[in-house]
Design a protein around this motif. Structure first.
Motif, PDB file in Angstrom:
ATOM      1  N   HIS A  40       0.842  -1.185   0.000  1.00 58.40           N
ATOM      2  CA  HIS A  40       0.000   0.000   0.000  1.00 58.40           C
ATOM      3  C   HIS A  40       0.882   1.241   0.000  1.00 58.40           C
ATOM      4  CE1 HIS A  40      -3.308  -2.616   1.683  1.00 58.40           C
ATOM      5  NE2 HIS A  40      -2.258  -3.214   2.211  1.00 58.40           N
ATOM      6  N   TYR A  41       0.342   2.342  -0.493  1.00 59.06           N
ATOM      7  CA  TYR A  41       1.038   3.630  -0.407  1.00 59.06           C
ATOM      8  C   TYR A  41       0.147   4.611   0.350  1.00 59.06           C
ATOM      9  CZ  TYR A  41       4.394   7.231  -1.613  1.00 59.06           C
ATOM     10  OH  TYR A  41       5.370   8.193  -1.536  1.00 59.06           O
ATOM     11  N   LEU A  42       0.694   5.177   1.424  1.00 55.43           N
ATOM     12  CA  LEU A  42      -0.060   6.130   2.229  1.00 55.43           C
ATOM     13  C   LEU A  42       0.648   7.476   2.195  1.00 55.43           C
ATOM     14  CD1 LEU A  42      -2.475   6.656   4.023  1.00 55.43           C
ATOM     15  CD2 LEU A  42      -1.151   5.825   5.976  1.00 55.43           C
ATOM     16  N   ALA A  43       0.136   8.381   1.377  1.00 56.91           N
ATOM     17  CA  ALA A  43       0.738   9.702   1.220  1.00 56.91           C
ATOM     18  C   ALA A  43       0.366  10.598   2.395  1.00 56.91           C
ATOM     19  CB  ALA A  43       0.271  10.345  -0.081  1.00 56.91           C
ATOM     20  N   ALA A  44       1.226  11.558   2.657  1.00 58.88           N
ATOM     21  CA  ALA A  44       0.946  12.555   3.690  1.00 58.88           C
ATOM     22  C   ALA A  44       0.299  13.767   3.042  1.00 58.88           C
ATOM     23  CB  ALA A  44       2.232  12.951   4.400  1.00 58.88           C
TER      24      ALA A  44
END
Length: 516
Positions: A40-44
Protein backbone atom coordinates in the motif's frame (compact mmCIF):
# COMPACT_ATOMS: atom_id res chain seq x y z
CA UNK A 1 -8.79 15.58 11.13
CA UNK A 2 -9.29 19.14 9.87
CA UNK A 3 -11.09 20.75 6.95
CA UNK A 4 -12.20 18.24 4.36
CA UNK A 5 -14.53 20.14 2.03
CA UNK A 6 -14.49 23.03 -0.41
CA UNK A 7 -10.90 22.64 -1.51
CA UNK A 8 -8.66 20.66 -3.75
CA UNK A 9 -6.71 17.89 -2.05
CA UNK A 10 -3.05 18.33 -2.92
CA UNK A 11 -0.95 15.22 -3.39
CA UNK A 12 2.78 14.75 -3.07
CA UNK A 13 4.82 14.66 -6.26
CA UNK A 14 6.58 11.48 -5.27
CA UNK A 15 3.30 9.63 -5.00
CA UNK A 16 1.84 11.09 -8.17
CA UNK A 17 4.58 9.41 -10.12
CA UNK A 18 3.16 6.03 -9.29
CA UNK A 19 -0.40 6.34 -8.05
CA UNK A 20 -3.58 8.17 -8.86
CA UNK A 21 -5.39 9.96 -6.06
CA UNK A 22 -7.60 7.02 -5.21
CA UNK A 23 -4.67 4.66 -4.73
CA UNK A 24 -3.39 6.47 -1.68
CA UNK A 25 -5.69 4.75 0.73
CA UNK A 26 -6.66 1.79 -1.42
CA UNK A 27 -5.23 -1.70 -1.38
CA UNK A 28 -2.65 -2.31 -4.09
CA UNK A 29 -3.42 -5.90 -4.99
CA UNK A 30 -0.02 -7.47 -5.47
CA UNK A 31 -0.85 -11.08 -4.74
CA UNK A 32 -0.70 -12.32 -8.33
CA UNK A 33 -1.68 -15.78 -7.15
CA UNK A 34 1.32 -16.07 -4.80
CA UNK A 35 1.87 -15.48 -1.10
CA UNK A 36 3.33 -12.03 -1.69
CA UNK A 37 1.66 -9.58 0.72
CA UNK A 38 -0.20 -6.55 -0.50
CA UNK A 39 1.71 -3.31 -0.78
CA UNK A 40 0.00 0.00 0.00
CA UNK A 41 1.04 3.63 -0.41
CA UNK A 42 -0.06 6.13 2.23
CA UNK A 43 0.74 9.70 1.22
CA UNK A 44 0.95 12.55 3.69
CA UNK A 45 -1.67 15.20 2.97
CA UNK A 46 -4.35 16.87 5.03
CA UNK A 47 -6.79 14.01 4.45
CA UNK A 48 -4.40 11.36 5.72
CA UNK A 49 -2.93 12.94 8.84
CA UNK A 50 -4.01 14.11 12.28
CA UNK A 51 -2.07 16.90 13.95
CA UNK A 52 -1.02 16.77 17.58
CA UNK A 53 -2.94 13.71 18.68
CA UNK A 54 -3.29 9.96 18.45
CA UNK A 55 -6.16 7.72 19.40
CA UNK A 56 -9.46 6.49 18.11
CA UNK A 57 -10.96 7.66 14.84
CA UNK A 58 -11.78 6.63 11.30
CA UNK A 59 -8.86 4.86 9.62
CA UNK A 60 -7.43 6.26 6.39
CA UNK A 61 -6.18 2.80 5.41
CA UNK A 62 -7.10 -0.75 6.37
CA UNK A 63 -4.59 -3.57 5.98
CA UNK A 64 -4.33 -7.29 6.59
CA UNK A 65 -1.67 -8.87 8.73
CA UNK A 66 1.57 -9.14 6.75
CA UNK A 67 0.83 -6.21 4.45
CA UNK A 68 3.52 -3.66 3.61
CA UNK A 69 2.87 0.08 3.69
CA UNK A 70 5.01 2.82 2.21
CA UNK A 71 4.19 5.74 4.48
CA UNK A 72 5.11 9.41 4.20
CA UNK A 73 5.88 11.16 7.49
CA UNK A 74 6.18 14.94 7.74
CA UNK A 75 7.86 17.00 10.43
CA UNK A 76 5.77 19.54 12.30
CA UNK A 77 8.82 21.85 12.31
CA UNK A 78 8.68 22.47 8.54
CA UNK A 79 7.45 26.02 9.12
CA UNK A 80 10.77 27.02 10.66
CA UNK A 81 12.13 27.39 7.10
CA UNK A 82 9.26 27.62 4.61
CA UNK A 83 11.50 27.97 1.54
CA UNK A 84 13.47 24.80 2.26
CA UNK A 85 10.91 22.57 3.93
CA UNK A 86 7.46 23.45 2.56
CA UNK A 87 7.61 25.41 -0.71
CA UNK A 88 7.03 23.30 -3.80
CA UNK A 89 6.06 20.14 -1.90
CA UNK A 90 2.34 19.74 -2.59
CA UNK A 91 1.68 17.36 0.30
CA UNK A 92 3.43 19.53 2.90
CA UNK A 93 1.87 22.71 1.49
CA UNK A 94 -1.54 21.07 1.85
CA UNK A 95 -0.96 20.11 5.49
CA UNK A 96 0.44 23.51 6.52
CA UNK A 97 -2.02 25.62 4.51
CA UNK A 98 -3.35 28.42 6.73
CA UNK A 99 -4.64 31.60 5.12
CA UNK A 100 -7.24 33.56 7.02
CA UNK A 101 -10.19 31.32 7.79
CA UNK A 102 -8.93 28.63 5.42
CA UNK A 103 -6.86 26.46 7.76
CA UNK A 104 -6.18 22.87 6.82
CA UNK A 105 -5.73 20.60 9.82
CA UNK A 106 -7.58 23.09 12.01
CA UNK A 107 -7.85 20.63 14.90
CA UNK A 108 -4.22 20.88 16.00
CA UNK A 109 -3.50 19.62 19.46
CA UNK A 110 -3.26 18.92 22.24
CA UNK A 111 0.23 17.85 21.12
CA UNK A 112 2.35 18.91 18.17
CA UNK A 113 3.24 16.01 15.86
CA UNK A 114 1.87 15.40 12.36
CA UNK A 115 0.74 11.78 12.49
CA UNK A 116 0.04 9.85 9.30
CA UNK A 117 -2.88 7.47 9.77
CA UNK A 118 -4.55 5.87 11.52
CA UNK A 119 -4.04 2.49 9.86
CA UNK A 120 -6.54 -0.17 10.91
CA UNK A 121 -5.48 -3.82 10.99
CA UNK A 122 -8.10 -6.41 10.13
CA UNK A 123 -8.83 -8.71 13.06
CA UNK A 124 -6.84 -6.77 15.66
CA UNK A 125 -8.43 -6.99 19.09
CA UNK A 126 -7.49 -6.00 22.64
CA UNK A 127 -4.90 -8.42 24.01
CA UNK A 128 -3.20 -8.95 20.66
CA UNK A 129 0.25 -7.62 19.81
CA UNK A 130 1.03 -5.55 16.71
CA UNK A 131 4.44 -6.02 15.11
CA UNK A 132 5.79 -3.18 12.96
CA UNK A 133 8.93 -4.03 11.03
CA UNK A 134 10.78 -1.03 9.57
CA UNK A 135 12.05 -2.20 6.18
CA UNK A 136 13.38 1.05 4.75
CA UNK A 137 13.67 4.77 5.50
CA UNK A 138 14.59 7.54 3.07
CA UNK A 139 14.86 11.31 3.39
CA UNK A 140 12.09 13.24 1.65
CA UNK A 141 13.66 15.60 -0.93
CA UNK A 142 12.55 19.20 -0.59
CA UNK A 143 10.17 20.47 -3.28
CA UNK A 144 11.88 23.77 -4.02
CA UNK A 145 13.94 23.58 -7.22
CA UNK A 146 16.31 26.20 -5.81
CA UNK A 147 17.49 23.58 -3.30
CA UNK A 148 17.22 20.48 -5.49
CA UNK A 149 18.90 17.35 -4.14
CA UNK A 150 18.80 18.52 -0.55
CA UNK A 151 16.71 17.67 2.49
CA UNK A 152 16.56 19.97 5.49
CA UNK A 153 15.90 19.42 9.15
CA UNK A 154 15.35 21.50 12.27
CA UNK A 155 16.73 21.31 15.77
CA UNK A 156 14.92 23.65 18.13
CA UNK A 157 16.40 24.35 21.55
CA UNK A 158 12.94 24.99 22.90
CA UNK A 159 11.18 26.07 26.05
CA UNK A 160 10.55 22.43 27.01
CA UNK A 161 14.27 21.59 26.77
CA UNK A 162 15.96 20.16 29.85
CA UNK A 163 18.23 23.18 30.47
CA UNK A 164 15.84 25.92 29.39
CA UNK A 165 16.34 28.94 31.63
CA UNK A 166 19.62 27.57 32.99
CA UNK A 167 21.99 28.73 30.26
CA UNK A 168 25.15 30.68 31.13
CA UNK A 169 24.90 33.27 28.36
CA UNK A 170 22.11 35.83 28.14
CA UNK A 171 19.25 35.70 27.54
CA UNK A 172 18.97 32.57 29.64
CA UNK A 173 15.47 31.76 28.37
CA UNK A 174 16.29 31.95 24.66
CA UNK A 175 15.00 29.48 22.06
CA UNK A 176 17.40 28.77 19.19
CA UNK A 177 16.51 27.08 15.91
CA UNK A 178 19.28 25.39 13.91
CA UNK A 179 18.65 24.36 10.31
CA UNK A 180 20.55 21.28 9.13
CA UNK A 181 21.26 20.28 5.53
CA UNK A 182 21.53 16.75 4.12
CA UNK A 183 21.89 15.24 0.68
CA UNK A 184 18.66 13.53 -0.37
CA UNK A 185 20.46 10.74 -2.25
CA UNK A 186 20.66 8.46 0.77
CA UNK A 187 24.39 7.93 0.19
CA UNK A 188 25.81 10.78 2.28
CA UNK A 189 25.47 9.72 5.89
CA UNK A 190 25.90 13.01 7.71
CA UNK A 191 24.17 16.35 8.27
CA UNK A 192 25.78 19.76 8.54
CA UNK A 193 24.43 22.86 10.27
CA UNK A 194 23.50 25.51 7.70
CA UNK A 195 22.48 28.38 9.97
CA UNK A 196 20.75 29.15 13.25
CA UNK A 197 18.52 31.89 14.61
CA UNK A 198 16.90 32.92 17.86
CA UNK A 199 13.13 32.61 17.96
CA UNK A 200 11.40 35.96 17.83
CA UNK A 201 7.69 36.57 18.49
CA UNK A 202 5.73 35.28 15.48
CA UNK A 203 2.22 36.29 14.43
CA UNK A 204 -0.01 33.60 12.97
CA UNK A 205 -2.71 34.21 10.29
CA UNK A 206 -5.33 34.62 13.02
CA UNK A 207 -3.36 37.54 14.43
CA UNK A 208 -2.21 35.73 17.56
CA UNK A 209 1.36 36.44 18.66
CA UNK A 210 3.54 33.51 19.72
CA UNK A 211 6.42 34.76 21.90
CA UNK A 212 7.72 31.21 22.23
CA UNK A 213 7.44 27.98 20.25
CA UNK A 214 4.01 27.13 21.60
CA UNK A 215 1.78 26.14 18.67
CA UNK A 216 2.42 23.80 15.74
CA UNK A 217 2.41 25.01 12.15
CA UNK A 218 3.30 28.67 12.65
CA UNK A 219 5.35 29.80 9.65
CA UNK A 220 8.38 31.78 10.80
CA UNK A 221 8.71 35.16 9.11
CA UNK A 222 12.39 35.25 8.16
CA UNK A 223 12.30 39.05 7.98
CA UNK A 224 12.01 39.01 11.78
CA UNK A 225 15.04 36.85 12.54
CA UNK A 226 18.80 37.21 12.29
CA UNK A 227 20.57 34.21 10.76
CA UNK A 228 23.93 33.02 12.04
CA UNK A 229 25.76 31.08 9.34
CA UNK A 230 28.83 30.46 11.52
CA UNK A 231 27.44 27.50 13.41
CA UNK A 232 29.04 24.10 14.08
CA UNK A 233 31.62 24.69 11.36
CA UNK A 234 33.44 21.53 10.32
CA UNK A 235 31.07 19.28 12.31
CA UNK A 236 29.42 16.34 10.53
CA UNK A 237 26.49 14.91 12.48
CA UNK A 238 25.81 11.21 11.74
CA UNK A 239 22.42 10.69 10.06
CA UNK A 240 20.34 8.11 11.92
CA UNK A 241 16.89 8.13 10.36
CA UNK A 242 14.17 7.01 12.73
CA UNK A 243 10.53 7.50 13.64
CA UNK A 244 10.24 9.50 16.84
CA UNK A 245 6.57 8.58 17.18
CA UNK A 246 4.66 5.40 16.35
CA UNK A 247 1.59 4.42 18.30
CA UNK A 248 -1.43 2.22 18.49
CA UNK A 249 -4.53 3.82 19.95
CA UNK A 250 -4.89 3.70 23.75
CA UNK A 251 -8.16 2.63 25.29
CA UNK A 252 -8.36 5.32 27.97
CA UNK A 253 -9.35 8.30 25.77
CA UNK A 254 -10.51 9.00 22.23
CA UNK A 255 -8.01 11.83 21.63
CA UNK A 256 -4.61 11.70 23.29
CA UNK A 257 -1.74 14.21 23.30
CA UNK A 258 0.95 13.05 20.87
CA UNK A 259 3.82 14.22 23.10
CA UNK A 260 3.97 11.95 26.20
CA UNK A 261 4.76 8.30 25.35
CA UNK A 262 3.19 5.41 27.22
CA UNK A 263 2.35 1.72 27.00
CA UNK A 264 0.88 2.17 23.51
CA UNK A 265 4.13 3.61 22.14
CA UNK A 266 3.78 7.16 20.97
CA UNK A 267 6.57 9.70 21.21
CA UNK A 268 9.24 7.30 22.49
CA UNK A 269 12.02 9.24 20.73
CA UNK A 270 14.44 6.32 20.62
CA UNK A 271 16.85 6.55 17.67
CA UNK A 272 16.88 2.74 17.53
CA UNK A 273 13.39 2.77 16.00
CA UNK A 274 15.00 2.73 12.59
CA UNK A 275 15.46 0.65 9.46
CA UNK A 276 16.22 -2.92 10.47
CA UNK A 277 14.27 -2.71 13.74
CA UNK A 278 11.00 -4.32 14.75
CA UNK A 279 8.57 -2.76 17.22
CA UNK A 280 5.94 -4.65 19.21
CA UNK A 281 2.91 -2.81 20.63
CA UNK A 282 0.11 -4.11 22.87
CA UNK A 283 -3.26 -3.70 21.15
CA UNK A 284 -5.99 -2.20 23.33
CA UNK A 285 -8.68 -1.16 20.80
CA UNK A 286 -10.23 -2.94 17.85
CA UNK A 287 -8.22 -2.46 14.66
CA UNK A 288 -5.14 -1.31 16.62
CA UNK A 289 -5.20 2.07 14.76
CA UNK A 290 -1.51 2.65 14.06
CA UNK A 291 -0.22 6.18 13.46
CA UNK A 292 3.29 7.19 12.41
CA UNK A 293 5.11 10.51 12.51
CA UNK A 294 7.78 12.73 14.06
CA UNK A 295 10.58 11.54 11.73
CA UNK A 296 14.14 12.36 12.75
CA UNK A 297 17.49 12.45 10.97
CA UNK A 298 19.59 12.43 14.12
CA UNK A 299 19.16 12.34 17.87
CA UNK A 300 21.20 11.40 20.90
CA UNK A 301 19.88 9.60 23.95
CA UNK A 302 17.95 12.13 26.08
CA UNK A 303 17.01 14.55 23.23
CA UNK A 304 18.30 17.12 25.69
CA UNK A 305 17.39 20.52 24.21
CA UNK A 306 13.85 19.49 23.27
CA UNK A 307 14.10 18.17 19.72
CA UNK A 308 16.15 16.01 17.37
CA UNK A 309 16.99 16.90 13.77
CA UNK A 310 13.32 17.06 12.83
CA UNK A 311 12.89 16.22 9.14
CA UNK A 312 10.52 14.47 6.73
CA UNK A 313 10.94 10.84 5.74
CA UNK A 314 9.30 8.13 3.65
CA UNK A 315 9.48 4.62 5.06
CA UNK A 316 8.40 1.08 4.30
CA UNK A 317 6.87 -0.89 7.15
CA UNK A 318 5.42 -4.37 7.40
CA UNK A 319 2.51 -4.78 9.80
CA UNK A 320 1.96 -8.20 11.38
CA UNK A 321 -0.73 -9.13 13.87
CA UNK A 322 0.03 -11.64 16.63
CA UNK A 323 -3.16 -12.99 18.15
CA UNK A 324 -3.41 -13.24 21.91
CA UNK A 325 -3.92 -17.02 21.88
CA UNK A 326 -0.67 -17.57 19.97
CA UNK A 327 1.72 -15.23 21.76
CA UNK A 328 5.07 -16.61 22.86
CA UNK A 329 6.66 -15.97 26.26
CA UNK A 330 8.24 -12.71 25.16
CA UNK A 331 5.01 -11.18 23.87
CA UNK A 332 2.33 -12.63 26.12
CA UNK A 333 1.05 -10.02 28.56
CA UNK A 334 3.16 -7.33 26.83
CA UNK A 335 2.18 -3.94 28.28
CA UNK A 336 4.85 -1.61 26.85
CA UNK A 337 6.55 -0.90 23.50
CA UNK A 338 9.27 -3.50 22.90
CA UNK A 339 12.01 -3.17 20.27
CA UNK A 340 13.97 -5.95 18.59
CA UNK A 341 16.82 -5.77 16.13
CA UNK A 342 19.57 -8.07 14.91
CA UNK A 343 21.55 -7.94 18.13
CA UNK A 344 19.32 -6.55 20.87
CA UNK A 345 16.06 -6.43 22.70
CA UNK A 346 15.20 -2.95 23.99
CA UNK A 347 12.69 -2.52 26.81
CA UNK A 348 11.13 0.94 27.24
CA UNK A 349 10.25 2.32 30.64
CA UNK A 350 8.58 5.61 31.58
CA UNK A 351 7.99 7.75 34.64
CA UNK A 352 4.45 6.38 34.46
CA UNK A 353 3.88 3.07 32.70
CA UNK A 354 0.29 4.14 31.95
CA UNK A 355 -0.03 7.79 32.87
CA UNK A 356 -3.55 8.06 31.44
CA UNK A 357 -4.76 5.55 34.01
CA UNK A 358 -2.44 6.43 36.88
CA UNK A 359 -2.92 10.22 36.88
CA UNK A 360 -6.67 10.29 36.44
CA UNK A 361 -8.98 12.77 34.76
CA UNK A 362 -6.36 15.49 34.17
CA UNK A 363 -3.59 13.09 33.21
CA UNK A 364 -2.80 14.73 29.88
CA UNK A 365 -1.93 17.98 31.68
CA UNK A 366 -0.60 16.65 34.98
CA UNK A 367 1.97 14.38 33.35
CA UNK A 368 4.10 17.41 32.45
CA UNK A 369 4.62 18.23 36.15
CA UNK A 370 5.14 14.75 37.57
CA UNK A 371 7.88 12.99 35.63
CA UNK A 372 11.30 11.97 36.91
CA UNK A 373 14.23 9.85 35.78
CA UNK A 374 14.05 7.91 39.06
CA UNK A 375 10.52 6.74 38.26
CA UNK A 376 11.44 5.91 34.66
CA UNK A 377 14.50 3.95 35.76
CA UNK A 378 12.45 1.94 38.23
CA UNK A 379 9.85 1.17 35.55
CA UNK A 380 12.49 0.12 33.01
CA UNK A 381 14.24 -2.07 35.57
CA UNK A 382 11.07 -3.88 36.58
CA UNK A 383 10.07 -4.40 32.96
CA UNK A 384 13.53 -5.68 32.02
CA UNK A 385 13.51 -8.10 34.94
CA UNK A 386 10.09 -9.41 33.96
CA UNK A 387 11.21 -9.76 30.32
CA UNK A 388 14.27 -11.80 31.31
CA UNK A 389 12.27 -13.99 33.66
CA UNK A 390 9.39 -14.71 31.33
CA UNK A 391 10.96 -14.28 27.91
CA UNK A 392 14.33 -15.87 28.66
CA UNK A 393 13.06 -18.21 31.41
CA UNK A 394 15.55 -16.98 34.01
CA UNK A 395 15.01 -17.03 37.73
CA UNK A 396 14.56 -13.67 39.43
CA UNK A 397 18.07 -13.85 40.91
CA UNK A 398 19.55 -14.73 37.51
CA UNK A 399 17.70 -11.88 35.82
CA UNK A 400 18.71 -9.35 38.48
CA UNK A 401 22.37 -10.34 38.16
CA UNK A 402 22.31 -10.13 34.36
CA UNK A 403 20.69 -6.72 34.50
CA UNK A 404 23.63 -5.46 36.54
CA UNK A 405 26.48 -7.08 34.63
CA UNK A 406 25.41 -6.79 30.98
CA UNK A 407 22.20 -4.79 30.49
CA UNK A 408 22.74 -1.19 29.42
CA UNK A 409 20.23 1.28 30.80
CA UNK A 410 20.06 4.67 29.11
CA UNK A 411 17.98 7.84 29.23
CA UNK A 412 15.74 7.82 26.17
CA UNK A 413 14.36 11.34 26.58
CA UNK A 414 13.73 13.99 29.25
CA UNK A 415 11.57 16.36 27.20
CA UNK A 416 8.35 14.54 26.34
CA UNK A 417 6.30 14.89 29.50
CA UNK A 418 6.51 11.22 30.42
CA UNK A 419 10.29 10.74 30.63
CA UNK A 420 11.88 7.57 29.34
CA UNK A 421 14.61 5.10 30.26
CA UNK A 422 15.44 2.11 28.08
CA UNK A 423 17.15 -1.20 28.83
CA UNK A 424 19.29 -2.76 26.08
CA UNK A 425 19.59 -6.54 26.40
CA UNK A 426 22.16 -8.13 24.09
CA UNK A 427 21.07 -11.27 22.26
CA UNK A 428 24.59 -12.62 21.77
CA UNK A 429 25.03 -13.64 25.41
CA UNK A 430 22.22 -16.18 24.99
CA UNK A 431 23.88 -17.87 22.01
CA UNK A 432 21.78 -19.88 19.57
CA UNK A 433 18.71 -19.45 21.76
CA UNK A 434 18.41 -15.80 20.66
CA UNK A 435 20.56 -15.66 17.50
CA UNK A 436 19.87 -18.89 15.73
CA UNK A 437 22.05 -19.49 12.68
CA UNK A 438 20.26 -20.68 9.54
CA UNK A 439 21.46 -21.79 6.13
CA UNK A 440 20.84 -18.85 3.80
CA UNK A 441 20.06 -20.88 0.66
CA UNK A 442 17.71 -23.24 2.48
CA UNK A 443 15.91 -20.41 4.23
CA UNK A 444 15.38 -18.18 1.20
CA UNK A 445 14.67 -20.93 -1.33
CA UNK A 446 12.13 -22.34 1.10
CA UNK A 447 10.55 -18.89 1.06
CA UNK A 448 10.34 -19.02 -2.74
CA UNK A 449 13.35 -16.87 -3.64
CA UNK A 450 16.08 -17.62 -6.16
CA UNK A 451 19.58 -17.71 -4.68
CA UNK A 452 22.67 -17.13 -6.83
CA UNK A 453 26.40 -17.37 -6.10
CA UNK A 454 29.46 -15.85 -7.76
CA UNK A 455 32.56 -17.70 -6.64
CA UNK A 456 35.06 -15.18 -7.99
CA UNK A 457 33.67 -12.30 -5.94
CA UNK A 458 32.10 -14.36 -3.14
CA UNK A 459 28.84 -12.56 -3.82
CA UNK A 460 25.49 -14.05 -3.00
CA UNK A 461 22.27 -12.76 -4.59
CA UNK A 462 18.69 -13.33 -3.49
CA UNK A 463 15.87 -12.54 -5.93
CA UNK A 464 12.16 -12.48 -5.17
CA UNK A 465 9.09 -10.57 -6.36
CA UNK A 466 11.15 -8.52 -8.83
CA UNK A 467 13.65 -7.46 -6.14
CA UNK A 468 17.29 -8.49 -5.70
CA UNK A 469 19.50 -8.30 -2.62
CA UNK A 470 23.22 -8.91 -3.17
CA UNK A 471 25.98 -9.15 -0.59
CA UNK A 472 29.64 -10.09 -0.47
CA UNK A 473 30.50 -12.56 2.27
CA UNK A 474 31.57 -10.68 5.39
CA UNK A 475 30.54 -7.22 4.11
CA UNK A 476 28.47 -4.86 6.25
CA UNK A 477 26.79 -3.33 3.19
CA UNK A 478 25.12 -4.83 0.15
CA UNK A 479 22.95 -3.70 -2.74
CA UNK A 480 19.19 -3.79 -3.00
CA UNK A 481 17.88 -3.29 -6.52
CA UNK A 482 21.21 -1.69 -7.35
CA UNK A 483 21.29 0.79 -4.45
CA UNK A 484 23.76 0.44 -1.58
CA UNK A 485 22.20 -0.58 1.73
CA UNK A 486 23.54 -1.25 5.19
CA UNK A 487 22.85 -4.86 6.15
CA UNK A 488 21.50 -5.81 9.55
CA UNK A 489 24.50 -8.17 9.75
CA UNK A 490 27.11 -9.60 7.35
CA UNK A 491 26.51 -12.91 5.59
CA UNK A 492 29.03 -15.44 6.92
CA UNK A 493 30.53 -18.69 5.63
CA UNK A 494 30.33 -21.74 7.87
CA UNK A 495 31.57 -25.11 6.64
CA UNK A 496 31.49 -23.74 3.10
CA UNK A 497 27.86 -22.64 3.38
CA UNK A 498 26.46 -19.10 3.58
CA UNK A 499 24.71 -18.58 6.90
CA UNK A 500 22.75 -15.76 8.52
CA UNK A 501 20.70 -15.29 11.67
CA UNK A 502 17.03 -16.15 11.74
CA UNK A 503 16.33 -12.43 12.26
CA UNK A 504 18.29 -11.56 9.09
CA UNK A 505 16.34 -14.16 7.13
CA UNK A 506 12.96 -12.96 8.38
CA UNK A 507 13.80 -9.29 7.87
CA UNK A 508 15.03 -9.59 4.28
CA UNK A 509 12.22 -11.92 3.31
CA UNK A 510 9.96 -9.03 4.27
CA UNK A 511 12.08 -6.49 2.38
CA UNK A 512 12.03 -8.62 -0.78
CA UNK A 513 8.24 -8.99 -0.52
CA UNK A 514 7.55 -5.33 -1.25
CA UNK A 515 5.97 -4.75 -4.64
CA UNK A 516 7.49 -1.71 -6.34
Amino acid sequence: MGKRTGRKVCLSLSALLAFNSLAYVANADTNNGSTVPKTHYLAANSDNVRWGNIGKGDPVLTVNSGDIVTVEAITHHSGDDYERMIKGDAGVEDIFHWEGDDKHEADRGPGVHIMTGPIAVEGAEPGDVLEVKILDMKLRPNGNEEYAGKTYGVNAAANWGYLYGEMVEEPKTREVVTIYEMDSDGVTDYATALYSYRWTPQTDPDGKVHPTIDYPGVIVDHDTIEKNFNVLEGVKVPVRLHFGTMAVAPKEADVVDSVPPSYYGGNIDDWRVTEGATMYYPVSVSGALLTIGDPHAGQGDSELNGTAIETSVTGDIQITLHKKANLDNKLSELNYPLLENENEWVVHGFSYANYLEELGENAQKDIYNNSSIDKAMKDAANKAKAFLMKGMELSEDEAYSLMSVSTDFGITQVVDGNWGVHAVIGKGQFGEAEQKTVNLRTSFEGFGAKVGWQTATQTISISYNGNTLSAVIGATTGTYNGATVKLTAPVQLKDGKAVVSDYFASFYQSVLSKTN
